[in-house]
Design a protein around this motif. Structure first.
Motif, PDB file in Angstrom:
ATOM      1  N   UNK A   1     -12.312   5.171 -15.603  1.00  0.00           N
ATOM      2  CA  UNK A   1     -11.750   3.818 -15.418  1.00  0.00           C
ATOM      3  C   UNK A   1     -10.485   3.585 -16.230  1.00  0.00           C
ATOM      4  N   UNK A   2     -10.385   4.272 -17.386  1.00  0.00           N
ATOM      5  CA  UNK A   2      -9.214   4.087 -18.231  1.00  0.00           C
ATOM      6  C   UNK A   2      -7.927   4.532 -17.526  1.00  0.00           C
ATOM      7  N   UNK A   3      -8.088   5.441 -16.560  1.00  0.00           N
ATOM      8  CA  UNK A   3      -6.910   5.956 -15.849  1.00  0.00           C
ATOM      9  C   UNK A   3      -6.274   4.898 -14.970  1.00  0.00           C
ATOM     10  N   UNK A   4      -7.007   3.823 -14.678  1.00  0.00           N
ATOM     11  CA  UNK A   4      -6.457   2.750 -13.841  1.00  0.00           C
ATOM     12  C   UNK A   4      -5.190   2.187 -14.463  1.00  0.00           C
ATOM     13  N   UNK A   5      -5.223   1.970 -15.767  1.00  0.00           N
ATOM     14  CA  UNK A   5      -4.061   1.428 -16.466  1.00  0.00           C
ATOM     15  C   UNK A   5      -2.885   2.395 -16.398  1.00  0.00           C
ATOM     16  N   UNK A   6      -3.174   3.684 -16.558  1.00  0.00           N
ATOM     17  CA  UNK A   6      -2.116   4.690 -16.509  1.00  0.00           C
ATOM     18  C   UNK A   6      -1.478   4.729 -15.122  1.00  0.00           C
ATOM     19  N   UNK A   7      -2.323   4.727 -14.088  1.00  0.00           N
ATOM     20  CA  UNK A   7      -1.814   4.774 -12.719  1.00  0.00           C
ATOM     21  C   UNK A   7      -1.007   3.517 -12.410  1.00  0.00           C
ATOM     22  N   UNK A   8      -1.517   2.358 -12.844  1.00  0.00           N
ATOM     23  CA  UNK A   8      -0.787   1.103 -12.633  1.00  0.00           C
ATOM     24  C   UNK A   8       0.576   1.162 -13.302  1.00  0.00           C
ATOM     25  N   UNK A   9       0.603   1.686 -14.538  1.00  0.00           N
ATOM     26  CA  UNK A   9       1.871   1.810 -15.250  1.00  0.00           C
ATOM     27  C   UNK A   9       2.834   2.730 -14.533  1.00  0.00           C
ATOM     28  N   UNK A  10       2.306   3.833 -13.978  1.00  0.00           N
ATOM     29  CA  UNK A  10       3.159   4.758 -13.239  1.00  0.00           C
ATOM     30  C   UNK A  10       3.744   4.124 -11.994  1.00  0.00           C
ATOM     31  N   UNK A  11       2.905   3.416 -11.241  1.00  0.00           N
ATOM     32  CA  UNK A  11       3.387   2.743 -10.029  1.00  0.00           C
ATOM     33  C   UNK A  11       4.431   1.686 -10.388  1.00  0.00           C
ATOM     34  N   UNK A  12       4.160   0.932 -11.452  1.00  0.00           N
ATOM     35  CA  UNK A  12       5.097  -0.113 -11.877  1.00  0.00           C
ATOM     36  C   UNK A  12       6.429   0.500 -12.290  1.00  0.00           C
ATOM     37  N   UNK A  13       6.383   1.618 -12.996  1.00  0.00           N
ATOM     38  CA  UNK A  13       7.620   2.281 -13.422  1.00  0.00           C
ATOM     39  C   UNK A  13       8.440   2.712 -12.216  1.00  0.00           C
ATOM     40  N   UNK A  14       7.767   3.252 -11.208  1.00  0.00           N
ATOM     41  CA  UNK A  14       8.473   3.677  -9.996  1.00  0.00           C
ATOM     42  C   UNK A  14       9.197   2.505  -9.343  1.00  0.00           C
ATOM     43  N   UNK A  15       8.513   1.362  -9.266  1.00  0.00           N
ATOM     44  CA  UNK A  15       9.123   0.213  -8.603  1.00  0.00           C
ATOM     45  C   UNK A  15      10.228  -0.406  -9.446  1.00  0.00           C
ATOM     46  N   UNK A  16      10.098  -0.360 -10.775  1.00  0.00           N
ATOM     47  CA  UNK A  16      11.175  -0.859 -11.636  1.00  0.00           C
ATOM     48  C   UNK A  16      12.426   0.006 -11.456  1.00  0.00           C
ATOM     49  N   UNK A  17      12.237   1.319 -11.413  1.00  0.00           N
ATOM     50  CA  UNK A  17      13.369   2.222 -11.193  1.00  0.00           C
ATOM     51  C   UNK A  17      13.980   2.001  -9.814  1.00  0.00           C
ATOM     52  N   UNK A  18      13.128   1.756  -8.819  1.00  0.00           N
ATOM     53  CA  UNK A  18      13.633   1.470  -7.474  1.00  0.00           C
ATOM     54  C   UNK A  18      14.453   0.190  -7.480  1.00  0.00           C
ATOM     55  N   UNK A  19      13.979  -0.820  -8.203  1.00  0.00           N
ATOM     56  CA  UNK A  19      14.730  -2.068  -8.310  1.00  0.00           C
ATOM     57  C   UNK A  19      16.090  -1.838  -8.966  1.00  0.00           C
TER      58      UNK A  19
END
Length: 346
Positions: free
Chosen positions: A319-337
């Motif tokens: 379950x702890x990996x949820x935060x890591x995956x969320x952070x990774x997805x968020x980073x991708x979208x911030x870079x896309x922005x």
């Protein structure tokens, strides 16, 4: 050489060129939202292939039921982020509002009054944040951080133990499942009044943000607050409305969440403000302000909800990996922005 535009055909050509550039800029800025839709579709297909039973009425029903509160929070944060602000208090508002609501319900208070009090708690905290930001020139990060600590502290003062609603509490009605389609076995399409509330919030927010002067002012503030003031737009009133709306929606989210679980505790909502921000950003809302979609934030919330479903189905991902995956997805979208913004400036 004189290059002045003198003929009607030249004027029309320039106008068409300006409209074309505007459309291209809009499509470029909407790219993160389209990317979120693609990711959501890919996740659905992957989940069906890898684990099965994703394209089921029951799975889709649970996705909306379990994330109705996050959708509501994300809608509120969409207004705030588009205006160039931030609200870190919404998770703590849910904790305070839910604990206070369950305690009041335990005294025998009418369920409707309890729900109103829960929403009012969120409205009051949002209003205080707006006043601090607008009249005392406190940065949104600091003002809402202070309100987060205040609300969390008050929730802990009220109770440090989990509290439960009584089985006959009227608040639980909002979490009752309503069958829409009777499928085979347990594969039914169901909703709850909480999901309906979330849908109404989304519709109301869409109309306000995309069809009213208030919504246009929110975008203008995010683009340049000084320019919005010079244009005579109601900046003060709109900024107060933004944080009042965010707090109010957090109170509504507390009602929806509490009615589904039937319980509350002071640690509820820790980190949920970050989930709501992530949902808005994944849905295409620019962190720099000035651009975003209500419906995009809904997609972002569903992406996060579906991610949790897939992690649960896998069973091998902690379950702890949820935060890591969320952070990774968020980073991708911030870079896309960032890429989109850089492209627009060029």
């Amino acid at each position: 050489m004189n290059t002045a535009i003198t003929t009607p055909s030249q004027v029309a050509a320039v106008s068409r060129g300006a409209q074309l550039r505007q459309r291209l800029r809009f499509r470029a800025a909407a790219l993160p939202t389209l990317a979120a839709l693609v990711i959501f579709a890919v996740m659905l297909v992957y989940g069906e292939i890898a684990y099965g039973r994703i394209f089921q009425l029951s799975t889709i029903s649970n996705l909306f039921i379990n994330n109705a509160h996050l959708v509501i929070l994300a809608v509120g944060l969409t207004f705030v982020i588009i205006s160039g602000g931030i609200d870190l208090s919404v998770g703590a508002i849910i904790a305070l509002s839910s604990v206070a609501g369950v305690m009041l319900a335990g005294t025998g208070m009418n369920a409707v009054l309890v729900i109103l009090v829960m929403i009012l708690i969120g409205s009051m905290i949002g209003a205080v944040s707006g006043v601090l930001i607008q009249f005392f020139d406190v940065q949104p990060f600091i003002a809402t951080l202070a309100m987060m600590f205040l609300a969390r502290g008050l929730a802990s003062m009220l109770s440090t133990k989990p509290l439960r609603l009584e089985d006959e509490s009227g608040i639980l009605v909002l979490g009752a499942k309503l069958k829409i389609i009777d499928g085979p076995k347990v594969n039914d399409l169901v909703i709850t009044p909480g999901v309906i509330i979330a849908l109404l919030v989304v519709i109301a927010a869409f109309v306000i943000l995309h069809r009213t002067r208030t919504g246009r002012t929110v975008y203008a503030i995010g683009g340049s607050e000084q320019s919005a003031s010079l244009m005579g737009l109601p900046v003060l009133r709109t900024k107060l409305f933004i944080y009042l709306a965010s707090g109010t929606l957090a109170g509504i989210a507390a009602v929806v969440y509490t009615s589904r679980l039937g319980s509350a505790q002071n640690i509820t909502g820790i980190g949920w403000e970050l989930d709501a921000i992530a949902a808005a950003v994944i849905g295409g809302t620019l962190l720099t302000g000035g651009f975003g979609f209500v419906l995009g934030s809904v997609v972002g919330a569903l992406v996060l909800g579906l991610m949790n479903v897939l992690i649960t189905r896998d069973g091998g991902i902690p379950p702890e990996a949820t935060t890591i995956i969320t952070g990774g997805i968020l980073l991708i979208f911030v870079l896309l922005q960032r890429a989109v913004i850089s492209r627009q400036r060029e």
